[in-house]
Design a protein around this motif. Structure first.
Motif, PDB file in Angstrom:
ATOM      1  N   ALA A 417       0.838  -1.212   0.000  1.00 52.37           N
ATOM      2  CA  ALA A 417       0.000   0.000   0.000  1.00 52.37           C
ATOM      3  C   ALA A 417       0.867   1.254   0.000  1.00 52.37           C
ATOM      4  O   ALA A 417       0.479   2.290  -0.540  1.00 52.37           O
ATOM      5  N   GLY A 418       2.045   1.160   0.587  1.00 48.81           N
ATOM      6  CA  GLY A 418       2.950   2.308   0.668  1.00 48.81           C
ATOM      7  C   GLY A 418       3.931   2.416  -0.486  1.00 48.81           C
ATOM      8  O   GLY A 418       4.851   3.229  -0.445  1.00 48.81           O
ATOM      9  N   THR A 419       3.747   1.571  -1.492  1.00 46.75           N
ATOM     10  CA  THR A 419       4.652   1.602  -2.645  1.00 46.75           C
ATOM     11  C   THR A 419       3.978   2.331  -3.805  1.00 46.75           C
ATOM     12  O   THR A 419       2.882   1.954  -4.225  1.00 46.75           O
ATOM     13  N   GLU A 420       4.601   3.402  -4.287  1.00 51.14           N
ATOM     14  CA  GLU A 420       4.053   4.154  -5.426  1.00 51.14           C
ATOM     15  C   GLU A 420       5.129   4.294  -6.486  1.00 51.14           C
ATOM     16  O   GLU A 420       6.212   4.801  -6.199  1.00 51.14           O
ATOM     17  N   ILE A 421       4.859   3.776  -7.669  1.00 53.37           N
ATOM     18  CA  ILE A 421       5.794   3.922  -8.786  1.00 53.37           C
ATOM     19  C   ILE A 421       5.013   4.461  -9.972  1.00 53.37           C
ATOM     20  O   ILE A 421       4.051   3.832 -10.425  1.00 53.37           O
ATOM     21  N   GLU A 422       5.397   5.637 -10.442  1.00 51.55           N
ATOM     22  CA  GLU A 422       4.706   6.233 -11.591  1.00 51.55           C
ATOM     23  C   GLU A 422       5.663   6.467 -12.759  1.00 51.55           C
ATOM     24  O   GLU A 422       6.864   6.591 -12.558  1.00 51.55           O
ATOM     25  N   GLY A 423       5.089   6.507 -13.953  1.00 49.46           N
ATOM     26  CA  GLY A 423       5.880   6.741 -15.163  1.00 49.46           C
ATOM     27  C   GLY A 423       6.054   5.468 -15.980  1.00 49.46           C
ATOM     28  O   GLY A 423       6.227   5.518 -17.190  1.00 49.46           O
ATOM     29  N   ILE A 424       6.027   4.324 -15.305  1.00 51.58           N
ATOM     30  CA  ILE A 424       6.099   3.028 -15.982  1.00 51.58           C
ATOM     31  C   ILE A 424       4.993   2.142 -15.407  1.00 51.58           C
ATOM     32  O   ILE A 424       4.479   2.431 -14.329  1.00 51.58           O
ATOM     33  N   SER A 425       4.642   1.091 -16.112  1.00 47.55           N
ATOM     34  CA  SER A 425       3.663   0.134 -15.573  1.00 47.55           C
ATOM     35  C   SER A 425       4.390  -0.880 -14.702  1.00 47.55           C
ATOM     36  O   SER A 425       5.519  -1.258 -15.003  1.00 47.55           O
ATOM     37  N   THR A 426       3.727  -1.305 -13.631  1.00 42.53           N
ATOM     38  CA  THR A 426       4.314  -2.344 -12.771  1.00 42.53           C
ATOM     39  C   THR A 426       3.241  -3.366 -12.404  1.00 42.53           C
ATOM     40  O   THR A 426       2.055  -3.165 -12.661  1.00 42.53           O
ATOM     41  N   ASN A 427       3.679  -4.435 -11.754  1.00 47.66           N
ATOM     42  CA  ASN A 427       2.756  -5.484 -11.309  1.00 47.66           C
ATOM     43  C   ASN A 427       2.261  -5.243  -9.881  1.00 47.66           C
ATOM     44  O   ASN A 427       1.746  -6.171  -9.255  1.00 47.66           O
ATOM     45  N   ILE A 428       2.390  -4.026  -9.351  1.00 46.54           N
ATOM     46  CA  ILE A 428       2.031  -3.785  -7.950  1.00 46.54           C
ATOM     47  C   ILE A 428       0.550  -4.044  -7.664  1.00 46.54           C
ATOM     48  O   ILE A 428       0.215  -4.672  -6.652  1.00 46.54           O
ATOM     49  N   SER A 429      -0.336  -3.628  -8.584  1.00 45.84           N
ATOM     50  CA  SER A 429      -1.770  -3.825  -8.318  1.00 45.84           C
ATOM     51  C   SER A 429      -2.103  -5.317  -8.241  1.00 45.84           C
ATOM     52  O   SER A 429      -2.916  -5.751  -7.423  1.00 45.84           O
TER      53      SER A 429
END
Ligand code: MV4
Length: 460
Positions: A417-429
């Protein structure tokens, strides 16, 4: 007192790290903590890498394509000579399990931080690996520890003896490459012909072997660390069943629901195997686990991506221990010192499209990483970092540790929940959704679970 040649032979004060990304950061940290100087290398695509700035030297060794840089043995050896490195750490992937490279490093008068070229070669041939394990009393999947002959009648007899379904594997394969399941006798010879041809093309060897095919196993592995003086210990086990197309996504230690008295003899057999083959450094024994029994499949002769979960539960710095073993030091722990405390999970954060799983390149425009007790992030990225399309999509590993598995899961939910990565797509969701899954929370998974879960999720 003056040192003998043997005592000084393995000594070095500078390590060239022949890798990139998060593992280059991880190895550099271990070197620095041991008082060693570091040499970072990069391809043209990685010139901006943060570990270049913190290394004692930083050399660009070639173009972006891995074949021309991270896999270019001569360029790496030249960089080591120029920078005055006494040892090379290969990390994982690239040249880490290349016996010819380990040999070339030693022939150049440098130390290869890993096992001997001969250990790598034995484990690289999955038939000789199986033979070594059977000789050491490690439980293996039913099937011969010899190559399949050409005679069709003999092959049929072997399959009948094992009992269908069987699996045909290439001796030169591993990690899921070069294998084919045979459900029943009528497709046996066709499967063998196809796998032989693939093996010849992909691995340059037509050598095959046959095993009982296990339908719903879990993937459990045992971590070992050995020195050059006849000492070896196992550091517990990990469950790596949560994978997609042979790429692990979540790993945990210990493997849930495995009673100590059933894993204990397996761990001791792994240690015995290490002593028998004169293994040095870190290694991983991969097992399939089904219906309460363990079956050896392969040994990895490198530091693995998922080593942090074992570091969290054992308290052993595996990378430091690996480097110290390569320096010729006596292992500074005995089996009785090894404990497993609490529970650890690792999530692999990949720069990939969540729908198609295709790699996603670009600039990280915003980055927030979680912190707090029991949270560890291994990464090389920062805001402004450019993820290049040339390499593996792993950009960070989120690792948590807590007293119990349930608490470790809650901690991972919080960390995600505390991980935010923007600008690229990731598998976080996708990772967030997985940590809400009931059967996974209950430890009720096998090697097919994640792919089935993804299929259901797509349908929904
Ligand atoms: C197997 C197997 C079932 N039975 N061998 C795939 C990777 C390679 N390390 C060995 N693999 C397998 N070997 C027998 N006798 C199923 C697999 C397998 C698998 C193993 C571990 C993790 C994920 C896997 C996914 C598909 C198949």
């Amino acid at each position: 007192m003056s040192e003998t040649l043997e005592q000084s032979a393995g000594r070095f004060d500078t390590v060239l790290i022949a890798n990139r990304g998060e593992i280059a950061v991880r190895i550099q940290r271990a070197c620095r903590e041991l008082g060693l100087k570091t040499v970072a290398i990069c391809s043209e695509a990685d010139r901006q890498a943060p570990y270049g700035k913190t290394a004692d030297s930083f050399l660009c060794i070639g173009p972006s394509t891995a074949a021309k840089s991270y896999l270019n043995q001569d360029a790496i050896l030249l960089a080591a000579r120029l920078a005055g490195a006494g040892a090379i750490h290969p990390g994982y992937g690239f040249l880490s399990e290349n016996a010819a490279f380990a040999d070339a490093v030693e022939k150049a008068g440098l130390v290869f931080i890993g096992p001997t070229a001969s250990s790598i070669a034995i484990m690289g041939d999955k038939i000789s690996a199986k033979r070594a394990m059977m000789a050491a009393g490690v439980p293996c999947v039913p099937g011969p520890d010899t190559a399949l002959p050409d005679d069709p009648a003999t092959i049929e007899r072997i399959a009948l003896e094992i009992g269908y379904p069987v699996i045909i594997k290439a001796a030169g394969g591993g990690g899921g490459r070069g294998m084919r399941v045979v459900p029943k006798a009528d497709v046996l010879h066709e499967a063998i012909a196809l796998t032989r041809e693939e093996a010849r093309k992909a691995f340059g060897s037509r050598s095959l072997y046959m095993e009982k095919f296990l339908e719903h196993p879990r993937h459990i592995e045992i971590q070992v660390i050995c020195d050059d003086h006849g000492n070896a210990v196992w550091l517990g086990h990990r469950d790596c069943s949560m994978q997609r197309r042979h790429q692990k996504v979540v790993e945990e230690a210990p493997a849930p629901g495995i009673a100590p008295d059933i894993i204990q003899p397996v761990g001791l057999a792994c240690v015995q195997a290490c002593l028998q083959i004169g293994y040095r450094g870190v290694g991983t024994f991969e097992f399939l686990y089904e219906d309460g029994a363990f079956y050896f499949i392969e040994m990895n002769t490198r530091l693995q991506v998922e080593h942090p979960v074992t570091e969290m539960t054992s308290g052993v710095d595996i990378v430091q221990a690996q480097i110290r073993a390569a320096q010729g030091h006596v292992l500074d722990l005995i089996q009785g010192d090894v404990t497993c405390e609490g529970h650890s999970f690792e999530c692999r954060i990949n720069a990939e499209d969540p729908g198609t799983f295709l790699p996603s390149a670009g600039v990280v425009t915003h980055l927030a990483l979680p912190e707090g007790p029991g949270i560890r992030v291994d990464t090389h990225i920062h805001a402004g970092y450019k993820v290049s399309p040339y390499y593996d999509s792993l950009i960070a590993k989120l690792i948590v540790h807590a007293p119990t598995r349930a608490e470790a899961m809650a901690r991972m939910r919080e960390a995600l929940a505390g991980t935010e990565i923007e600008g690229i797509s990731t598998n976080i969701s996708f990772l967030r959704a997985l940590f809400e899954d009931g059967p996974f929370a209950q430890g009720e998974t096998d090697i097919h679970y994640l792919e089935q879960w993804l299929k259901l999720r797509r349908a929904a």
